[in-house]
Motif scaffolding. Structure first.
Motif, PDB file in Angstrom:
ATOM      1  N   GLU A  41     -20.187 -51.716 -29.953  1.00 15.95           N
ATOM      2  CA  GLU A  41     -19.324 -51.318 -28.835  1.00 15.95           C
ATOM      3  C   GLU A  41     -18.034 -52.138 -28.823  1.00 15.95           C
ATOM      4  OE1 GLU A  41     -22.531 -49.727 -25.512  1.00 15.95           O
ATOM      5  OE2 GLU A  41     -22.365 -51.898 -25.861  1.00 15.95           O
ATOM      6  N   ASN A  69     -10.325 -48.348 -31.499  1.00 12.14           N
ATOM      7  CA  ASN A  69      -9.821 -47.122 -30.880  1.00 12.14           C
ATOM      8  C   ASN A  69      -8.318 -47.235 -30.651  1.00 12.14           C
ATOM      9  OD1 ASN A  69      -9.207 -45.095 -28.749  1.00 12.14           O
ATOM     10  ND2 ASN A  69     -11.413 -44.735 -28.916  1.00 12.14           N
ATOM     11  N   LYS A 116     -12.452 -48.560 -17.260  1.00 14.11           N
ATOM     12  CA  LYS A 116     -13.269 -47.339 -17.131  1.00 14.11           C
ATOM     13  C   LYS A 116     -12.763 -46.272 -18.095  1.00 14.11           C
ATOM     14  CE  LYS A 116     -14.584 -48.052 -12.340  1.00 14.11           C
ATOM     15  NZ  LYS A 116     -14.454 -47.603 -10.952  1.00 14.11           N
ATOM     16  N   VAL A 117     -11.449 -46.152 -18.203  1.00 13.96           N
ATOM     17  CA  VAL A 117     -10.844 -45.175 -19.120  1.00 13.96           C
ATOM     18  C   VAL A 117     -11.148 -45.566 -20.565  1.00 13.96           C
ATOM     19  CG1 VAL A 117      -8.660 -44.161 -19.907  1.00 13.96           C
ATOM     20  CG2 VAL A 117      -9.018 -44.624 -17.466  1.00 13.96           C
ATOM     21  N   ALA A 124     -13.644 -47.356 -21.683  1.00 11.05           N
ATOM     22  CA  ALA A 124     -15.065 -47.110 -21.949  1.00 11.05           C
ATOM     23  C   ALA A 124     -15.299 -45.642 -22.285  1.00 11.05           C
ATOM     24  CB  ALA A 124     -15.908 -47.522 -20.738  1.00 11.05           C
ATOM     25  N   GLU A 125     -14.677 -44.767 -21.527  1.00 14.08           N
ATOM     26  CA  GLU A 125     -14.829 -43.326 -21.773  1.00 14.08           C
ATOM     27  C   GLU A 125     -14.271 -42.945 -23.145  1.00 14.08           C
ATOM     28  OE1 GLU A 125     -13.232 -39.267 -19.721  1.00 14.08           O
ATOM     29  OE2 GLU A 125     -13.918 -40.863 -18.381  1.00 14.08           O
ATOM     30  N   LEU A 126     -13.088 -43.444 -23.476  1.00 13.05           N
ATOM     31  CA  LEU A 126     -12.472 -43.135 -24.772  1.00 13.05           C
ATOM     32  C   LEU A 126     -13.294 -43.672 -25.943  1.00 13.05           C
ATOM     33  CD1 LEU A 126      -8.707 -43.853 -23.982  1.00 13.05           C
ATOM     34  CD2 LEU A 126      -9.746 -41.620 -24.448  1.00 13.05           C
ATOM     35  N   CYS A 127     -14.017 -44.766 -25.707  1.00 12.96           N
ATOM     36  CA  CYS A 127     -14.786 -45.407 -26.779  1.00 12.96           C
ATOM     37  C   CYS A 127     -16.256 -44.988 -26.779  1.00 12.96           C
ATOM     38  CB  CYS A 127     -14.682 -46.937 -26.657  1.00 12.96           C
ATOM     39  SG  CYS A 127     -13.002 -47.540 -26.918  1.00 12.96           S
ATOM     40  N   GLY A 128     -16.638 -44.104 -25.865  1.00 12.53           N
ATOM     41  CA  GLY A 128     -18.014 -43.625 -25.820  1.00 12.53           C
ATOM     42  C   GLY A 128     -19.011 -44.667 -25.330  1.00 12.53           C
ATOM     43  N   SER A 162     -21.234 -45.959 -22.413  1.00  4.05           N
ATOM     44  CA  SER A 162     -21.773 -45.379 -21.184  1.00  4.05           C
ATOM     45  C   SER A 162     -22.038 -46.402 -20.090  1.00  4.05           C
ATOM     46  CB  SER A 162     -23.056 -44.602 -21.487  1.00  4.05           C
ATOM     47  OG  SER A 162     -23.993 -45.462 -22.107  1.00  4.05           O
ATOM     48  N   PRO A 171     -21.282 -49.431 -17.442  1.00  7.73           N
ATOM     49  CA  PRO A 171     -20.058 -49.770 -16.696  1.00  7.73           C
ATOM     50  C   PRO A 171     -19.306 -50.920 -17.378  1.00  7.73           C
ATOM     51  CG  PRO A 171     -21.973 -49.686 -15.237  1.00  7.73           C
ATOM     52  CD  PRO A 171     -22.492 -49.581 -16.642  1.00  7.73           C
TER      53      PRO A 171
END
Length: 178
Positions: A5, A12, A107-108, A110-114, A116, A118
């Motif tokens: 992660e 990214n 948060k953004v 995390a979403e872009l990097c997959g 899940s 928090p």
């Protein structure tokens, strides 16, 4: 965070968004130093020490007022070098931003990097303790010193034993017990 992660965050391109890139750098700086958000934000050029061999951060921690001296890993130094222009203009080692804004951008990211789970800035400190130090066989005592803890029990909170760490230890033991 796991090693994978952390690597996903590092690699990214974040859509080329400079604000996300800045927040990523701030987050990763703490992943590689263990510094709390406020301590990282308060760093000034006088906190960066070079002793002919290594760069160090020397700073009074905001939370405890204790002085912490930590050697900079190369990845942390690379991040500081990316923001050298800030240091030259303001004396600050890292770009200023609020913790609320950082956590919002994380948060953004995390979403872009997959990712899940928090993602907040404090996760960086946990990741430093577990993934960077303990999973790489840095003792809990040394990890504690790096984090600026006075009591080993404070560090033990970060020292969750993961299956991955136990599997690596089992491999080492099997080699030694041959």
């Amino acid at each position: 965070l796991t090693k994978e992660e952390i690597e996903a965050i590092e690699k990214n391109d974040l859509g080329g968004n400079p604000s996300l890139e800045k927040v990523r750098d701030l987050f990763l700086f703490s992943v590689y130093t263990g510094l709390r958000f406020n301590d990282a934000q308060q760093l000034r050029k006088e906190n960066l020490i070079h002793d002919q061999k290594k760069y160090w951060i020397k700073k009074s921690q905001q939370k405890t007022d204790d002085i912490v001296e930590i050697p900079l890993l190369n990845k942390a130094l690379d991040i500081l070098n990316r923001h050298k222009h800030i240091r030259e203009i303001t004396g600050a080692l890292l770009p200023p931003i609020s913790n609320q804004k950082v956590n919002s951008y994380l948060k953004v990211i995390a979403e872009l990097c997959g990712i899940s789970s928090p993602l907040t800035h404090h996760v960086a400190r946990h990741s430093f303790a577990t993934t960077i130090c303990l999973e790489n066989n840095i003792s809990i005592e040394e990890t504690s010193k790096w984090l600026g803890h006075n009591d080993l029990r404070s560090t033990q909170i970060y020292g969750k034993i993961r299956k991955q760490m136990m599997a690596k230890s089992a491999e080492i033991l099997n080699e030694k017990l041959k």
